[in-house]
Design an enzyme around this catalytic site. Structure first.
Site, PDB file in Angstrom:
ATOM      1  N   GLY A  33       0.827  -1.211   0.000  1.00 56.51           N
ATOM      2  CA  GLY A  33       0.000   0.000   0.000  1.00 56.51           C
ATOM      3  C   GLY A  33       0.857   1.255   0.000  1.00 56.51           C
ATOM      4  N   THR A  45       1.064   3.640   2.287  1.00 58.40           N
ATOM      5  CA  THR A  45       1.738   3.918   3.557  1.00 58.40           C
ATOM      6  C   THR A  45       2.981   3.049   3.681  1.00 58.40           C
ATOM      7  OG1 THR A  45      -0.493   4.232   4.438  1.00 58.40           O
ATOM      8  CG2 THR A  45       1.310   4.261   6.022  1.00 58.40           C
ATOM      9  N   ASP A  91       2.572  -3.257   8.302  1.00 57.41           N
ATOM     10  CA  ASP A  91       1.599  -3.084   7.214  1.00 57.41           C
ATOM     11  C   ASP A  91       0.669  -1.916   7.531  1.00 57.41           C
ATOM     12  OD1 ASP A  91       0.205  -3.515   4.868  1.00 57.41           O
ATOM     13  OD2 ASP A  91      -0.432  -5.549   5.342  1.00 57.41           O
ATOM     14  N   GLY A  92      -0.033  -1.453   6.531  1.00 59.35           N
ATOM     15  CA  GLY A  92      -1.046  -0.420   6.694  1.00 59.35           C
ATOM     16  C   GLY A  92      -2.424  -1.036   6.860  1.00 59.35           C
ATOM     17  N   GLY A 110      -7.111  -4.786   2.605  1.00 62.19           N
ATOM     18  CA  GLY A 110      -7.388  -5.384   1.301  1.00 62.19           C
ATOM     19  C   GLY A 110      -7.767  -4.408   0.215  1.00 62.19           C
ATOM     20  N   GLY A 111      -7.742  -3.101   0.551  1.00 63.68           N
ATOM     21  CA  GLY A 111      -7.990  -2.110  -0.495  1.00 63.68           C
ATOM     22  C   GLY A 111      -7.020  -2.292  -1.655  1.00 63.68           C
ATOM     23  N   GLY A 112      -5.803  -2.717  -1.328  1.00 57.43           N
ATOM     24  CA  GLY A 112      -4.785  -2.951  -2.360  1.00 57.43           C
ATOM     25  C   GLY A 112      -4.808  -4.366  -2.911  1.00 57.43           C
ATOM     26  N   GLU A 143      -1.234 -10.949   3.211  1.00 61.36           N
ATOM     27  CA  GLU A 143      -1.051 -10.064   4.372  1.00 61.36           C
ATOM     28  C   GLU A 143      -1.518 -10.760   5.650  1.00 61.36           C
ATOM     29  OE1 GLU A 143      -1.496  -5.750   2.106  1.00 61.36           O
ATOM     30  OE2 GLU A 143      -3.234  -6.589   3.100  1.00 61.36           O
ATOM     31  N   LYS A 179      -8.093   6.720   9.038  1.00 64.02           N
ATOM     32  CA  LYS A 179      -8.408   5.285   9.046  1.00 64.02           C
ATOM     33  C   LYS A 179      -9.095   4.833  10.339  1.00 64.02           C
ATOM     34  CE  LYS A 179      -6.042   4.697   5.146  1.00 64.02           C
ATOM     35  NZ  LYS A 179      -4.757   4.062   5.059  1.00 64.02           N
TER      36      LYS A 179
END
Ligand code: 5RP
Length: 221
Positions: A29, A31, A81-82, A95-97, A103, A121
């Site tokens: 992602g 971030t 992770d973001g 999971g947007g990406g 992940e 967020k």
């Protein structure tokens, strides 16, 4: 302060979790990209990195970092992770990406999971971000009907195939007041490969970039 600056602050603070000789799991992602860009500054401490996506692997390799296959790793001390959303318990929507399955594997395997986000967020209750669900392509319509029976409105992410060769449904409208129960229920639908509700395996540390700096929340002591 702009969102990107908040992300950058959280990403920079996450570098402090890297200790000498570590294997570090790296998410996916924008971030995380900011975090990866700063990794060369602590390169001397890193034994190897494990990537949660092909995109992240390419970026890491481009910076000369030693990317290894997760199957070669016995212990993963740290995963960074973001997230698309986080709540006051450290539970996440991801999971947007589209990298949510790998992940979740890395986050669950890691001894410490540090999640880096900007303040946009944070949510008390999930619901505004549709839940990403990775699905076997042949079961897409069946899984969509099953999710609709749970009260969701699934929409097919057209044209996207995950690194694992599957497709994605983004599901709006689900009742997310009991994230652990919903996580289990969705896991049990045949054809679901995985989904982006990280409720059982939540973040151990949440680093939230906001206009005042970075707030750290601890969920594992
Ligand atoms: C990818 C993810 C990302 O962590 C999530 O989408 C947040 O992305 P960004 O840092 O670009 O806001 O779960 O699958």
């Amino acid at each position: 302060m702009k969102q990107i600056e908040q992300k950058m602050q959280a990403a920079t603070q996450a570098l402090d979790f890297i200790e000498s000789g570590m294997v570090v799991g790296i998410g996916t992602g924008t971030t995380v990209d900011l975090f990866i860009d700063r990794l060369p500054t602590v390169r001397h401490k890193i034994d190897a990195v494990v990537a949660s996506s092909e995109r992240t692997a390419q970026r890491l390799t481009g910076l000369g970092l030693p990317v290894v296959d997760f199957n070669e790793i016995d212990i993963l001390p740290l995963y960074i992770d973001g997230a698309d959303q986080c709540n006051h318990l450290g539970q996440l929507i991801k999971g947007g990406g589209g990298a949510l399955v790998r992940e979740k594997v890395l986050a669950t395997a890691a001894q410490l999971f540090v999640c880096i986000v900007d303040e946009s967020k944070t949510q008390k209750v999930f619901g505004s971000f549709p839940l990403p669900v990775e699905v076997l392509a042949m079961a897409r319509a069946y899984v969509a009907r099953s999710l609709a029976k749970l009260g969701g409105q699934p929409s097919y992410r057209h044209g996207v195939v995950t690194d694992n060769g599957h497709v994605l449904l983004d599901v709006a409208g689900l009742n997310m007041h009991e994230p652990i129960a919903l996580e289990r229920t969705v896991n049990q639908i045949p054809g679901v490969v995985g989904h982006g509700l990280f409720a059982t395996r939540r973040a151990d540390r949440l680093l939230i970039g906001d206009p005042q700096g970075v707030r750290t929340k601890r969920f594992k002591f």
